[in-house]
Design a protein around this motif. Structure first.
Motif, short mmCIF file in Angstrom:
data_model
loop_
_atom_site.label_atom_id
_atom_site.label_comp_id
_atom_site.label_asym_id
_atom_site.label_seq_id
_atom_site.Cartn_x
_atom_site.Cartn_y
_atom_site.Cartn_z
N ASN A 1 -21.25 14.80 55.14
CA ASN A 1 -20.26 14.38 54.16
C ASN A 1 -20.16 15.37 52.98
OD1 ASN A 1 -18.84 11.47 53.21
ND2 ASN A 1 -19.33 12.88 51.57
N VAL A 2 -21.32 15.92 52.59
CA VAL A 2 -21.36 16.73 51.38
C VAL A 2 -21.38 18.22 51.71
CG1 VAL A 2 -22.58 17.19 49.22
CG2 VAL A 2 -22.55 14.87 50.16
N THR A 3 -20.49 18.96 51.05
CA THR A 3 -20.33 20.39 51.19
C THR A 3 -20.69 21.04 49.85
OG1 THR A 3 -18.67 20.47 52.95
CG2 THR A 3 -18.43 22.12 51.23
N TYR A 4 -21.09 22.31 49.90
CA TYR A 4 -21.39 23.02 48.66
C TYR A 4 -20.23 23.97 48.34
CZ TYR A 4 -23.38 26.50 45.52
OH TYR A 4 -23.58 27.36 44.48
N LEU A 5 -19.72 23.91 47.11
CA LEU A 5 -18.68 24.84 46.66
C LEU A 5 -19.30 25.85 45.70
CD1 LEU A 5 -15.19 23.41 45.65
CD2 LEU A 5 -15.82 24.85 47.58
N THR A 6 -19.12 27.15 46.00
CA THR A 6 -19.76 28.20 45.21
C THR A 6 -19.20 28.24 43.79
OG1 THR A 6 -19.98 29.40 47.26
CG2 THR A 6 -20.32 30.66 45.25
N ASP A 7 -17.90 28.12 43.69
CA ASP A 7 -17.28 28.04 42.37
C ASP A 7 -16.58 26.71 42.29
OD1 ASP A 7 -16.12 28.47 39.97
OD2 ASP A 7 -14.61 29.87 40.69
N PRO A 8 -17.05 25.75 41.57
CA PRO A 8 -17.94 25.77 40.40
C PRO A 8 -19.40 25.41 40.67
CG PRO A 8 -16.75 23.70 40.52
CD PRO A 8 -16.49 24.41 41.79
N ASP A 9 -20.06 25.97 41.69
CA ASP A 9 -21.48 25.74 41.95
C ASP A 9 -21.82 24.25 41.95
OD1 ASP A 9 -24.19 25.99 42.30
OD2 ASP A 9 -24.62 26.69 40.27
N ARG A 10 -21.25 23.55 42.95
CA ARG A 10 -21.36 22.09 42.91
C ARG A 10 -21.32 21.48 44.30
NH1 ARG A 10 -16.76 19.73 39.29
NH2 ARG A 10 -16.41 18.23 40.94
N TRP A 11 -21.96 20.32 44.43
CA TRP A 11 -21.84 19.54 45.66
C TRP A 11 -20.55 18.74 45.60
CZ3 TRP A 11 -25.28 20.96 49.16
CH2 TRP A 11 -26.54 21.43 48.75
N VAL A 12 -19.76 18.80 46.68
CA VAL A 12 -18.48 18.06 46.71
C VAL A 12 -18.32 17.40 48.07
CG1 VAL A 12 -17.31 19.64 45.11
CG2 VAL A 12 -17.22 20.09 47.57
N ASN A 13 -17.33 16.51 48.20
CA ASN A 13 -17.01 15.96 49.51
C ASN A 13 -16.43 17.07 50.38
OD1 ASN A 13 -17.48 13.01 49.30
ND2 ASN A 13 -16.01 13.21 47.61
N SER A 14 -16.78 17.10 51.67
CA SER A 14 -16.23 18.09 52.58
C SER A 14 -14.70 17.98 52.59
CB SER A 14 -16.77 17.85 53.99
OG SER A 14 -18.16 18.06 54.00
N PRO A 15 -14.01 19.10 52.94
CA PRO A 15 -12.54 19.07 52.89
C PRO A 15 -11.98 17.96 53.77
CG PRO A 15 -13.36 21.12 53.91
CD PRO A 15 -14.53 20.42 53.34
N GLY A 16 -11.05 17.18 53.20
CA GLY A 16 -10.42 16.10 53.96
C GLY A 16 -11.19 14.80 53.88
N TYR A 17 -12.39 14.78 53.31
CA TYR A 17 -13.18 13.55 53.22
C TYR A 17 -12.72 12.71 52.04
CZ TYR A 17 -16.66 14.95 56.73
OH TYR A 17 -17.31 15.29 57.88
N VAL A 18 -12.81 11.37 52.21
CA VAL A 18 -12.38 10.46 51.16
C VAL A 18 -13.54 10.20 50.20
CG1 VAL A 18 -11.51 8.14 50.70
CG2 VAL A 18 -10.75 9.38 52.74
N ASP A 19 -13.29 10.39 48.92
CA ASP A 19 -14.34 10.17 47.92
C ASP A 19 -14.77 8.70 47.93
OD1 ASP A 19 -15.99 11.06 45.71
OD2 ASP A 19 -14.70 9.82 44.44
N GLY A 20 -16.07 8.45 48.03
CA GLY A 20 -16.60 7.08 48.04
C GLY A 20 -17.09 6.67 49.41
N ASP A 21 -16.52 7.24 50.48
CA ASP A 21 -17.03 6.97 51.82
C ASP A 21 -18.26 7.84 52.07
OD1 ASP A 21 -15.08 5.17 52.42
OD2 ASP A 21 -13.88 6.52 53.67
N ALA A 22 -19.09 7.41 53.02
CA ALA A 22 -20.20 8.25 53.46
C ALA A 22 -19.96 8.51 54.94
CB ALA A 22 -21.53 7.55 53.23
N ALA A 23 -19.27 9.62 55.23
CA ALA A 23 -18.80 9.86 56.60
C ALA A 23 -19.66 10.93 57.28
CB ALA A 23 -17.34 10.28 56.57
#
Ligand code: HEC
Ligand code: HEC
Ligand code: HEC
Ligand code: HEC
Ligand code: HEC
Ligand code: HEC
Ligand code: HEC
Length: 481
Positions: free
Chosen positions: A223-245
């Motif tokens: 579910n969680v992807t790392y984005l280099t800029d802004p150096d942060r954990w985010v939902n993977s592309p296309g994933y709905v925030d709040g779900d754990a997919a």
């Protein structure tokens, strides 16, 4: 008038029907969920007072178990998509996992390849004779685009305070944790916690990286992807925030664009564990190297290359198609995965009439299509290699890329040459190949949506980009009142 009445009457009939159907459907689903939940609870581990006890996930994992699902949670097997859904009363978010709630992802016992490896040996085998190329190649995004996950190869932070991802739902949080040398994503869903191991990394991290894990012989995305800029954990592309997919299958197309080779067993995501050759190796552009290596090892005096393709000796279209197997969007496949060989046509392997060019759902990867719309491309014999040296990482070097433009253009022929002066050779790129955010590459975060920009390969005159670039090199003096 007549038509109006017709619509009103139709409405009177249709609306209650729809409402009833929706209601019935919802009720049905709810009932089915309850039945499945009952069944599920029968096979779940006995669990009294699960809500209050703090579970030792590490100790449970040693026994192949996870935290048992507390009784008030709902769970059901969604047969069509092959995952378990876990819900919480009245919550509008949910969990999707391919393994049963209360269990963990399991390793495969069947490691026998199904297909014969057609001769891919990986880039290390090229090193002894092509040392210089190898040493520079390992710094490229191609080489680094997939690897085993370890504390050394994952860029996101695991230190306390930086290893969390919160969502718009305060009862759903993610934590990236390290135990011994193994990395995990730990989900807390309304107090029920489970862990999924991070085993393979996709993405060189110039933009970001996503993580994969095995369940049996199936590969799934985290579910969680790392984005280099802004150096942060985010939902993977296309994933709905709040779900754990955790049940998005990794299809062959994804593996084919991001690795050298994998033994593909069957749809949607079955592979032979241990068969993966990670990183994109030399061989995806030069052809499988086993025979070439064997020949030159046994004929050390031969200077004439055997059983390997030099793209320069192919036609222009064939050269473009080598890159096009991964850089012309996604399209339905006509052949088996990993069947493309340098010299083949992309159209022999993919149905390009059904291609997603500007949108491939995952990201753009549409450089070939965009480039072909440029006059540069249409009125010359240009290939990707006119601007890119595939054996070297040249990212960010705008002066170098601009030199590639100057091989065909006189910098003074640019309409802006006079205004910009000598500095023009530093950067033709930002004006003529601007960075663009695409709506299709979207990351949902608790704080809003993110769209990382990509380089548009349609080379052209672009007024907006020109304006922005001029401002960036020569900010307008503050207006005086
Ligand atoms: C045992 C030595 C050896 C190994 C290992 C080796 N090569 Fe070569 N390769 C050669 C020789 C010799 C040539 C011919 C001279 C030259 O072009 O450098 C060659 C030429 C090439 C060429 C140019 C072909 C042409 O027609 O101009 C390519 C491309 C190539 N090798 C790719 C690879 C790849 C990819 C690997 C790893 C899978 C590899 N080589 C491993 C010895 C080797
Ligand atoms: C097997 C699939 C595949 C083939 C073949 C392929 N690429 Fe790529 N390419 C990728 C992937 C995947 C990435 C993204 C890598 C990453 O950043 O994780 C990429 C990234 C790139 C980049 C960005 C590098 C950077 O550091 O910004 C360039 C440029 C590029 N490819 C050019 C080419 C060219 C030119 C060819 C043909 C000679 C080619 N690619 C062939 C899959 C491929
Ligand atoms: C058609 C080929 C293709 C497919 C399919 C594909 N990718 Fe990519 N991927 C690329 C290319 C090319 C890039 C470089 C950026 C771009 O052009 O969109 C990239 C970039 C990435 C990146 C960012 C790398 C970086 O740091 O720049 C990640 C992460 C990634 N892909 C993961 C995946 C995953 C996971 C899947 C499958 C669900 C997938 N990709 C499917 C070609 C592909
Ligand atoms: C993304 C595609 C790609 C990858 C990956 C790649 N090459 Fe190449 N290679 C090319 C292309 C394209 C050419 C022709 C270059 C040209 O036209 O200027 C080439 C040319 C060559 C040549 C012959 C011409 C020369 O410059 O000597 C050798 C040898 C070679 N590559 C070896 C390798 C080795 C070894 C690796 C891995 C360490 C590798 N290549 C990785 C695309 C690639
Ligand atoms: C292989 C040769 C080649 C390379 C490399 C090349 N171009 Fe071109 N370009 C051409 C040709 C040929 C044309 C069409 C004739 C003309 O307008 O000069 C053209 C046209 C253009 C145009 C006019 C586009 C239009 O729609 O009127 C621009 C702007 C341009 N190029 C910019 C660039 C920039 C910037 C680069 C480097 C990123 C570049 N070119 C690299 C060959 C090339
Ligand atoms: C500040 C932005 C900017 C930069 C930097 C820039 N250009 Fe341009 N370029 C433009 C604009 C705007 C035009 C159209 C000007 C016009 O129509 O008078 C143009 C026109 C062109 C044309 C088309 C000329 C024609 O009439 O067909 C070419 C070719 C070109 N540029 C190449 C380059 C090259 C090569 C570089 C780098 C050495 C470069 N440009 C740098 C903005 C820029
Ligand atoms: C006219 C020059 C030119 C040609 C031709 C060209 N590119 Fe690029 N490409 C660039 C420039 C400039 C960048 C930006 C590099 C950077 O930001 O460091 C770039 C970036 C990329 C990236 C990184 C994507 C991103 O947005 O970060 C990929 C992938 C790529 N090119 C693939 C290709 C492929 C595949 C082809 C052939 C179909 C190709 N390019 C042809 C100039 C070119």
């Amino acid at each position: 008038m007549q038509r109006k009445w017709f619509i009103v009457i139709l409405g009177i009939i249709l609306i209650p029907t729809c409402v009833w159907l929706l209601y019935d459907n919802g009720e049905n689903q709810h009932a089915q969920q309850l039945i499945k939940r009952e069944k599920q609870l029968e096979i779940a581990e006995p669990s009294q007072s699960t809500q209050t006890r703090e579970f030792d996930l590490a100790a449970l994992a040693d026994r192949g178990l996870g935290q048992p699902l507390p009784t008030e949670f709902l769970s059901s097997w969604v047969a069509e998509d092959e995952y378990w859904f876990v819900g919480y009363p009245r919550a509008d978010v949910g969990v999707e996992i391919p393994f049963p709630p209360g269990k963990i992802a399991k390793a495969s016992t069947n490691t026998e390849p199904v297909n014969e490896n057609p001769g891919f040996v990986g880039p290390q085998s090229c090193r002894e004779c092509h040392r210089e190329k190898f040493e520079s190649f390992i710094h490229t995004a191609h080489f680094q685009t997939s690897r085993l996950a370890s504390p050394e190869t994952v860029h996101g932070a695991f230190t306390e305070g930086r290893n969390e991802m919160t969502t718009r739902e305060e009862n759903v949080t993610f934590e990236m944790v390290q135990r011994n040398d193994q990395l995990y994503q730990r989900v807390d869903f309304y107090g029920w916690r489970f862990e999924v191991p991070m085993q393979i990394v996709f993405g060189s991290a110039k933009m970001g990286e996503s993580y994969l894990y095995w369940h049996g012989d199936q590969l799934y995305q985290h579910n969680v992807t790392y984005l280099t800029d802004p150096d942060r954990w985010v939902n993977s592309p296309g994933y709905v925030d709040g779900d754990a997919a955790y049940a998005r299958p990794i299809p062959a197309r994804c593996v084919e664009c991001h690795t050298t080779y994998a033994d593909f067993r069957e749809e949607r995501n079955h592979y032979t564990p241990g068969s993966l050759i990670l990183g994109i190796s030399c061989e995806r552009c030069h052809g499988p190297g086993r025979e070439h290596v064997a020949y030159h090892q046994t004929h050390p005096d031969s200077r004439e290359a055997k059983a390997i393709t030099n793209p320069r000796q192919l036609t222009r279209q064939q050269q473009l198609d080598i890159c096009g197997q991964c850089h012309s969007g996604t399209a339905p496949r006509k052949t088996t995965p990993f069947a493309f060989r340098p010299g083949d046509r992309v159209t022999d392997h993919f149905d390009m009439s059904k291609a997603h060019l500007d949108d491939n759902r995952v990201h753009t990867s549409n450089q070939l299509n965009r480039l072909s719309q440029s006059k540069c491309f249409q009125e010359s014999e240009m290939t990707c290699a006119d601007c890119h040296n595939p054996h070297q990482s040249e990212r960010g070097n705008m002066r170098l890329f601009s030199q590639r433009c100057i091989q065909c253009h006189d910098a003074q022929a640019c309409g802006m040459a006079e205004q910009i002066g000598e500095r023009i050779v530093e950067n033709c790129i930002d004006c003529h190949m601007p960075l663009r955010n695409t709506k299709k590459l979207r990351f949902e975060t608790a704080a809003g949506k993110l769209f990382p920009p990509l380089r548009d390969h349609h080379v052209r005159v672009d007024e907006l980009a020109t304006e922005a670039y001029l401002k960036s090199i020569d900010p307008a003096p503050a207006v005086r009142k």
